[in-house]
Structures are given as structure tokens and as C-alpha cells.
Write a protein that holds these residues in place. Structure first.
Motif, PDB file in Angstrom:
ATOM      1  N   ASP A  35       4.376 -12.088 -12.579  1.00  0.00           N
ATOM      2  CA  ASP A  35       3.433 -11.066 -12.130  1.00  0.00           C
ATOM      3  C   ASP A  35       2.074 -11.661 -11.780  1.00  0.00           C
ATOM      4  O   ASP A  35       1.382 -11.159 -10.891  1.00  0.00           O
ATOM      5  CB  ASP A  35       3.270  -9.990 -13.216  1.00  0.00           C
ATOM      6  CG  ASP A  35       4.443  -9.022 -13.227  1.00  0.00           C
ATOM      7  OD1 ASP A  35       4.911  -8.659 -12.136  1.00  0.00           O
ATOM      8  OD2 ASP A  35       4.904  -8.646 -14.323  1.00  0.00           O
ATOM      9  N   TYR A  36       1.707 -12.711 -12.487  1.00  0.00           N
ATOM     10  CA  TYR A  36       0.444 -13.365 -12.169  1.00  0.00           C
ATOM     11  C   TYR A  36       0.485 -13.903 -10.747  1.00  0.00           C
ATOM     12  O   TYR A  36      -0.390 -13.615  -9.923  1.00  0.00           O
ATOM     13  CB  TYR A  36       0.189 -14.503 -13.162  1.00  0.00           C
ATOM     14  CG  TYR A  36      -1.258 -14.955 -13.209  1.00  0.00           C
ATOM     15  CD1 TYR A  36      -2.276 -14.081 -13.576  1.00  0.00           C
ATOM     16  CD2 TYR A  36      -1.608 -16.269 -12.899  1.00  0.00           C
ATOM     17  CE1 TYR A  36      -3.605 -14.498 -13.637  1.00  0.00           C
ATOM     18  CE2 TYR A  36      -2.928 -16.692 -12.958  1.00  0.00           C
ATOM     19  CZ  TYR A  36      -3.924 -15.800 -13.326  1.00  0.00           C
ATOM     20  OH  TYR A  36      -5.228 -16.208 -13.371  1.00  0.00           O
ATOM     21  N   HIS A  37       1.537 -14.621 -10.441  1.00  0.00           N
ATOM     22  CA  HIS A  37       1.626 -15.208  -9.109  1.00  0.00           C
ATOM     23  C   HIS A  37       1.785 -14.130  -8.031  1.00  0.00           C
ATOM     24  O   HIS A  37       1.107 -14.178  -6.992  1.00  0.00           O
ATOM     25  CB  HIS A  37       2.793 -16.181  -9.031  1.00  0.00           C
ATOM     26  CG  HIS A  37       2.825 -16.945  -7.745  1.00  0.00           C
ATOM     27  ND1 HIS A  37       1.861 -17.871  -7.389  1.00  0.00           N
ATOM     28  CD2 HIS A  37       3.695 -16.915  -6.704  1.00  0.00           C
ATOM     29  CE1 HIS A  37       2.139 -18.371  -6.197  1.00  0.00           C
ATOM     30  NE2 HIS A  37       3.252 -17.804  -5.757  1.00  0.00           N
ATOM     31  N   PHE A  38       2.605 -13.142  -8.265  1.00  0.00           N
ATOM     32  CA  PHE A  38       2.819 -12.142  -7.219  1.00  0.00           C
ATOM     33  C   PHE A  38       1.622 -11.211  -7.048  1.00  0.00           C
ATOM     34  O   PHE A  38       1.405 -10.655  -5.974  1.00  0.00           O
ATOM     35  CB  PHE A  38       4.121 -11.372  -7.432  1.00  0.00           C
ATOM     36  CG  PHE A  38       5.273 -12.204  -6.965  1.00  0.00           C
ATOM     37  CD1 PHE A  38       5.492 -12.368  -5.603  1.00  0.00           C
ATOM     38  CD2 PHE A  38       6.074 -12.893  -7.862  1.00  0.00           C
ATOM     39  CE1 PHE A  38       6.517 -13.179  -5.145  1.00  0.00           C
ATOM     40  CE2 PHE A  38       7.089 -13.701  -7.410  1.00  0.00           C
ATOM     41  CZ  PHE A  38       7.322 -13.855  -6.051  1.00  0.00           C
ATOM     42  N   GLY A  39       0.858 -11.081  -8.104  1.00  0.00           N
ATOM     43  CA  GLY A  39      -0.417 -10.389  -7.942  1.00  0.00           C
ATOM     44  C   GLY A  39      -1.220 -11.082  -6.850  1.00  0.00           C
ATOM     45  O   GLY A  39      -1.705 -10.444  -5.907  1.00  0.00           O
ATOM     46  N   ALA A  40      -1.329 -12.396  -6.959  1.00  0.00           N
ATOM     47  CA  ALA A  40      -2.086 -13.147  -5.958  1.00  0.00           C
ATOM     48  C   ALA A  40      -1.481 -12.991  -4.565  1.00  0.00           C
ATOM     49  O   ALA A  40      -2.195 -12.859  -3.560  1.00  0.00           O
ATOM     50  CB  ALA A  40      -2.147 -14.618  -6.352  1.00  0.00           C
ATOM     51  N   ARG A  70       0.798  -1.222   0.000  1.00  0.00           N
ATOM     52  CA  ARG A  70       0.000   0.000   0.000  1.00  0.00           C
ATOM     53  C   ARG A  70       0.828   1.268   0.000  1.00  0.00           C
ATOM     54  O   ARG A  70       0.401   2.282  -0.528  1.00  0.00           O
ATOM     55  CB  ARG A  70      -0.855   0.027   1.268  1.00  0.00           C
ATOM     56  CG  ARG A  70      -2.199  -0.567   1.079  1.00  0.00           C
ATOM     57  CD  ARG A  70      -3.015  -0.309   2.316  1.00  0.00           C
ATOM     58  NE  ARG A  70      -4.175  -1.169   2.339  1.00  0.00           N
ATOM     59  CZ  ARG A  70      -4.827  -1.495   3.433  1.00  0.00           C
ATOM     60  NH1 ARG A  70      -4.409  -1.053   4.597  1.00  0.00           N
ATOM     61  NH2 ARG A  70      -5.884  -2.274   3.358  1.00  0.00           N
ATOM     62  N   HIS A 104       0.363 -10.430  -3.383  1.00  0.00           N
ATOM     63  CA  HIS A 104       0.079  -9.095  -2.870  1.00  0.00           C
ATOM     64  C   HIS A 104      -1.356  -8.991  -2.373  1.00  0.00           C
ATOM     65  O   HIS A 104      -1.651  -8.363  -1.366  1.00  0.00           O
ATOM     66  CB  HIS A 104       0.259  -8.048  -3.970  1.00  0.00           C
ATOM     67  CG  HIS A 104       1.672  -7.852  -4.376  1.00  0.00           C
ATOM     68  ND1 HIS A 104       2.081  -6.819  -5.173  1.00  0.00           N
ATOM     69  CD2 HIS A 104       2.789  -8.570  -4.095  1.00  0.00           C
ATOM     70  CE1 HIS A 104       3.379  -6.913  -5.370  1.00  0.00           C
ATOM     71  NE2 HIS A 104       3.830  -7.969  -4.732  1.00  0.00           N
ATOM     72  N   HIS A 105      -2.215  -9.617  -3.127  1.00  0.00           N
ATOM     73  CA  HIS A 105      -3.637  -9.526  -2.864  1.00  0.00           C
ATOM     74  C   HIS A 105      -4.030 -10.187  -1.534  1.00  0.00           C
ATOM     75  O   HIS A 105      -5.086  -9.888  -0.977  1.00  0.00           O
ATOM     76  CB  HIS A 105      -4.379 -10.180  -4.035  1.00  0.00           C
ATOM     77  CG  HIS A 105      -5.830  -9.853  -4.093  1.00  0.00           C
ATOM     78  ND1 HIS A 105      -6.328  -8.586  -3.872  1.00  0.00           N
ATOM     79  CD2 HIS A 105      -6.906 -10.626  -4.372  1.00  0.00           C
ATOM     80  CE1 HIS A 105      -7.630  -8.616  -4.008  1.00  0.00           C
ATOM     81  NE2 HIS A 105      -8.015  -9.831  -4.305  1.00  0.00           N
ATOM     82  N   TRP A 138      -7.612 -10.007   1.591  1.00  0.00           N
ATOM     83  CA  TRP A 138      -8.703 -10.922   1.903  1.00  0.00           C
ATOM     84  C   TRP A 138      -8.367 -11.991   2.932  1.00  0.00           C
ATOM     85  O   TRP A 138      -9.247 -12.489   3.623  1.00  0.00           O
ATOM     86  CB  TRP A 138      -9.229 -11.603   0.622  1.00  0.00           C
ATOM     87  CG  TRP A 138      -8.240 -12.523  -0.026  1.00  0.00           C
ATOM     88  CD1 TRP A 138      -7.374 -12.212  -1.022  1.00  0.00           C
ATOM     89  CD2 TRP A 138      -8.031 -13.905   0.271  1.00  0.00           C
ATOM     90  NE1 TRP A 138      -6.615 -13.284  -1.379  1.00  0.00           N
ATOM     91  CE2 TRP A 138      -7.001 -14.353  -0.601  1.00  0.00           C
ATOM     92  CE3 TRP A 138      -8.589 -14.810   1.173  1.00  0.00           C
ATOM     93  CZ2 TRP A 138      -6.522 -15.664  -0.587  1.00  0.00           C
ATOM     94  CZ3 TRP A 138      -8.106 -16.124   1.202  1.00  0.00           C
ATOM     95  CH2 TRP A 138      -7.099 -16.531   0.317  1.00  0.00           C
TER      96      TRP A 138
END
Lengths: 197, 197, 197, 197
Positions: free
Chosen positions: D159-164, D111, D166-167, D171
Motif C-alpha cells: 500500500d505504501y508503494h501503490f499510494g505513491a 478518482r 496512485h498519487h 503531480w
DNA sequence: AATGAATGAGAATTCATTCAT
DNA sequence: AATGAATGAATTCTCATTCAT
């Protein structure tokens, strides 16, 4: 930026309170800005907020100061070893004298009390009530003893007298024809005459 | 967002004045915004400024209204064909009753008068003085006739009584134990008793 | 004072929103002052507060705009008359394309959502959940039909994909080697491949 | 008013860092004042500035701590003596576990990273890139060996995996239905499934 | 190693009033 | 008679940082 190299060397919080008292009495609480206060005190806003949590705090401090003085003096007069007429007369006159002596504080009190936040308003009202009750006690004591007329409920008599006290701020001028002591004696006299059986 | 159909069908300026009176009494003059007034009245700012030159004008109008009423009533009581004690007693009681009946106006008067601009303040003070003088005249008449004690200067006596009247706004509650008439009689009684020779 | 005779003739609120979006995306919500926004929009603070209740309102408006667009598009793709693999693939790719197309809105969304007041945060979260659930529905439908592996709970799969979508703001550059469409196809492909039974 | 005797006996700088981490994660970096940090840590501002050059320094320290941990662990997994599928799976799962274990640090990272000054931002980005590249190396190795599909560029897969990853901060709740380890296994599984040739 | 008073710049928001329509 | 967009100045309060002690 302003900082007029104030000759006043009292501690900052004390200086702020003195300046605020004068300004609040002059222009009213809402019409006095924090900026004006700190400029007149020769400090910065940060300094004010270092000592006081808010502008309201300043107001509350002024009230507390006046209430402390008056409560203490009333307690002293009420517990003298003297006839109740004399104790009431002296207390009634004394509150006039101290109200005039603390003219600014008193003016602020009567005009701006309702501007306090609900929390602090409650505190102040509670203290005020204690004061009222102590004063009422004297009247009731005299009524019970038959030295005061019981024609009027004691509560109303207290409000009658304190109405006059509050009103002083609206008309009394130190440079007028009557000294504070003279006014005090007259008002106490009116009260006692009204209470004659 | 805006009130579409106001149930209130009085003319707009009257409605504005009524709403402003209530709000000024509630939160104080400075704490009431023009926006709040027009919202509560269900009109827009343009409408307010169409009828009143400024926010101060509203305040002044409230004062003028109260002063008109009270002056007129005092004149009526003072010129009755009756003994001075009776005329004073009735005038003294009447001002209590009308002050309570116009509670909001009176509260605004005593709290916010000093917020008028210097020009309008002068006007109001002049009117107020006329009122004071007429009342004082009654007391002096009685003192001259020997039916009232002259121990206290008439001016001070007037301030004593009007202090109590101003103070009503601080404590009188319509739902309290005493009716307006009862309070009025008690306060007039205190005044007359204090003036007994 | 600033007023650079902006050549922008769009209505003021629209202009404010556009400027705020750019600035919030650039420097972050907390680091953008209302002063900066109005200067960039060529209006005064009063004008901003005429249209928006607060700085937070601006932020919320940006969210609402993005949410409206994305929900509407998802609904459209999800209700196509086509095999579930195809519907999911197209929806998954579309959210990538519209996220990139509304890059600033999306960046603000993911970075600053938690800065909304609790009331508005709740609203936004509720909308977000609806979106999530609709997307999850597609996956569950495919799992039930046996065309998608059920090895991973559908919820987790949704979060996996949206993680990647959120993350776009951190690395995608319009002038990079891949077009939005290409990225969208690759990411949708990864999702579908991961779901192969 | 201030905390007199802190039950926490860790060295002051460590305590400050712990408190700052919690507060930054709760309210965001910009919304946490230095005053709040020192109050929560039971020390004064002077003490904070004795150990840290600025508020930004605290933020940077939090980043550095997380980056150190994650880089070190990735290096360890990547250089194991095992087939590349296994090394990737374990590394991919481990970053999930350590991200969840250092939830606050990770939340702050994703953030507030853009709030660092340009100098420190550069440092952090360089470190981040090293990490990314090492991870990408594993994927490329698998693609070259034919055990992973080369349909998607390795960069995008990272980036696909690190997106998850970070996300997760948005949640994952420790008291939810899935343990950190379960989530990690699921996400690593999704990655490996997406890479099946 | 640590205090706490003080700064100075800047934050968001409010408000009475004006004016073209 | 009334609208509502827009102004511009003022308001209270916050904050990171410094520095003498």
C-alpha cells in the motif's frame, strides 16, 4: 402528466413558439414559466430544450420573426416608384397595420426587449437600427426635396412616429371603434401633416 | 458583508424608494430582488417590510409619485390664462421635460405597469385616464374653436403624442446632442404642426 | 415536510457541515444532492443557502477545516527542539494519524478536490503547497546535515510519503487489524528507512 | 453544428472510448455528459448506445483495459528468472512507467472507481486484489529469504508503494524536469531502500 | 449501423415573505 | 424601529436513456 391530447398537429417547435408568444404577451416574459409553456403546448420540458437552447432563445425567435416581416415590408414600400410623400405615407401606415396584426409579437417586443442577454440584445438593436435608418432616409429625402419641413431633425421625427407605433400595444383593441386600417391612416396622416412645410 | 455606515442620511423609507427606483429601471422589476434593494440601501429586509407592505408596494409608490407630479403640472398649464395653442404647446413640452427629468420613474412606468396586481393596476389606470382626458380636453377645445384641425379624433392625437413621450425612455440619453428642453420643443412643435388646420 | 424532529441541537450550519461531510464521503460530491443534505440535517434548502453560498462552498469549507488542522500540527512538529530525524518521524506519523482521524474529510479531499471551481481550487492548492514545502524543508535539512540520503530529490520523497497518506482512504478500515497509531508508526518507519544514508 | 466529416477514421467504438477517456480525465465522470462524448466523437447518441450499454459501461471498459495491461506486465516481471530484489525493483518501476504512460486511464481509475455500480465494482476490486497479491508475494518472498526487512507487514509495504503510484496523477507532468523512467527508478529505489534489512 | 426526437425525473438555486426577538 | 434565521414553493435547465425509423 398534463398532455391534454392536443388537437394541434403543427410541428412541435412551431407550437411551442405560438404558445410562448401568447403567454409572454399575456403575463410578460419573466412571469411566464417554462413549465407553463410546455404544459400549454402539450409537450415536456425536454422537448422544448431539444429545440430551443434556452427560454431567452424563444424570446429572441419571436423578435427575429417580427423584425424580418417589418424590415421586408419597409424595404418594399421604400423602393416603390412613387413620390416620396406617398412612399412615406404608405410605409408609415403599413407599420401600424402590421404592428396591430402581430399584436402579441409587438407587445412582447416593446416590453421585454431589454430582458435579452447582452449578446442577443446587440443583434436585435443592430437590426432595429437598420430599420430606423431606412425610415429616416425617406424623411431626409423629402426634406432635401423641399416637400417636407426640415424644422425638426429627421431622427426625432422617426422616433415620434415609432413612439406612437410602440404605444399601440397599450391602447389599441381589435374590438374598439376603429379598424387597424383606420388607425393606420390617421397616424400616417398626422405624420404627414406634421411634416408639411 | 453588510454596509456598516451608509453615507446616505436620508430617512430609511426614502432611501429605499430611491434605491428601488434605480434598480427597477436598470434591471426591471422582476429581475430585482428584495435582497438587492436592501443591500443597496444598507438596511435589512425587516426594515423594508416595516415600511412597505410588499415589493409591489414599492412599485406602486413609484407610480403614484410620478403621476402626482405630472397631473399637478398638467393642471397648472391647462388652466393658464392663455390661448389654447399656447397652453397645449406648453403642456406638451412640459410632459417631455418632466418625463426626461424623472427618467427612471418613467421607464419603470412604461415597462412594468402591467406587473401590478389587478387592484392597484385599476387605481393607476384610473389616474392615467384622468390625465389623458385633461390633455384631450385641450385638443377638443382647440378643435371646437377651429384653431386645430379636426381631421383626426382627439383621442388618437393624445395617443400619438404620448406614444412619443413613452418612447423617450428607449432612446433619449442625457449626454446626447439635444437637451431635454430642445427635445421638448421639437416634439411639441410636431404636435402643433400636425394639428394645423 | 421531512423534518424528523432531529435530536441534534447543534447550530444549523455546523449540523449541515457534518451531514454534508458524511454524505460526500459516502457517495461522492457530485452524487450527493442538496436535497439529501438538507433532509439529513432536518432543515430546508433555504436554510442551507442562508449559511452557504453554494454547494461548492460546503466542499471548500470541509477542505479549509482539514487544511487548517494539518498545517497547524505540522508547524508544531517541525519546530520542536529535537533532532531532524525525530521531527520528521513524528510529523510523518502525525499526518497519518490525523488523516485517519478525519477519514471522511480526507477522503473527500483526495477524491473531490478537482471539483472545486477554479478560484477556490487555486486557494486550496496554494495552501497545500505551503504544507508540502514545510515538509520538504525537513527532509532537505536532514539531507544537508548528512543524516538522510540525498539519493532521491526531496520533492519526490515528499510525494512518495503523501501518496501513501492519500491512499489511506482507499484501504484503511478502523475495524481492521492495525490501529491508526500502528499504521502511522509503520509508515513513518518506512519513510525513515528509505532515507537511511 | 455537428462534425460532418471526422478526420479520425478509427472504428467508432474505439473512437468513443478514446474521447470518453480524455473527457473523464479532464472533467470527471459525473461532469461529462453523454452528449459531450458523442459530440466530441462526431457521432450521435444512438451510435454510442449501439456499442455500449450505458455510460457506466464506458467507465468499466477503461478500467478493464488498464487492469489487463498492468496485470499482464506484473505477471511477466514477477516470473522472470532473476533474484527477487531485481524482480521487485523492475516490477515496481514498471508500474510507475505504465501508470504515467496511461495517465488518463489511471487518473480516472483512482478518482472514479467508486462510481461504478456495485456489480462492476466487485469485479474490478477482485482484479485489483489479484494484482495486489501478486505484488505482495514478491515482498514476502524476499522477506522469507532474508533479503528484505520484515519490520513492516508486506501488505502495508504494498500500500505504501501503490499510494505513491496512485498519487502520480496528482503531480506528475510530462513536461516536468523528470522523465517517466527517472521517476520510476527513484520510486523503485525508495521502495528497495525502505526494505533493506 | 445509426439517427434524433422525446421523455421524465431530478439538479442547484432564488425569492418574497414571516416571525420571534 | 429593526434584525436575520428560516420557510416553502417555484425557477431554469440537464441528463441518461429509449424507440420508431
Amino acid at each position: 402528466m398534463a398532455r391534454m391530447t392536443s388537437g394541434d398537429s403543427r410541428p412541435v417547435p412551431e407550437r411551442l413558439l405560438a404558445v410562448a408568444t401568447r403567454l409572454f404577451a399575456d403575463r410578460g416574459f419573466d412571469r411566464t414559466s417554462v413549465q407553463e409553456i410546455v404544459e400549454a403546448a402539450g409537450v415536456t420540458k425536454g422537448a422544448l430544450y431539444h429545440y430551443f437552447g434556452s427560454k431567452d432563445d424563444l424570446l429572441h425567435e419571436i423578435y427575429a420573426r417580427l423584425l424580418r416581416v417589418q424590415q421586408e415590408r419597409l424595404d418594399r414600400y421604400a423602393s416603390l416608384d412613387a413620390p416620396v410623400e406617398q412612399r412615406l405615407r404608405e410605409a408609415a401606415a403599413d407599420v401600424v397595420v402590421t404592428t396591430i396584426a402581430n399584436h402579441d409579437d409587438a407587445l412582447i417586443f416593446f416590453r421585454s426587449m431589454h430582458m435579452l442577454g447582452p449578446q442577443k440584445l446587440k443583434e436585435v438593436r443592430a437590426e432595429r437600427r437598420r430599420y430606423h435608418e431606412r425610415f429616416r432616409g425617406l424623411i431626409e429625402e423629402g426634406q432635401a426635396a423641399g416637400v417636407f419641413s426640415a424644422a425638426t431633425p429627421a431622427d426625432l421625427v422617426v422616433d415620434y412616429h415609432f413612439g406612437a407605433v410602440h404605444h399601440l400595444g397599450s391602447w389599441y383593441r381589435p374590438d374598439g371603434p376603429l379598424s387597424a386600417r383606420e388607425v393606420a391612416d390617421h397616424l400616417a396622416d398626422l405624420l404627414l401633416r406634421a411634416l408639411r412645410p
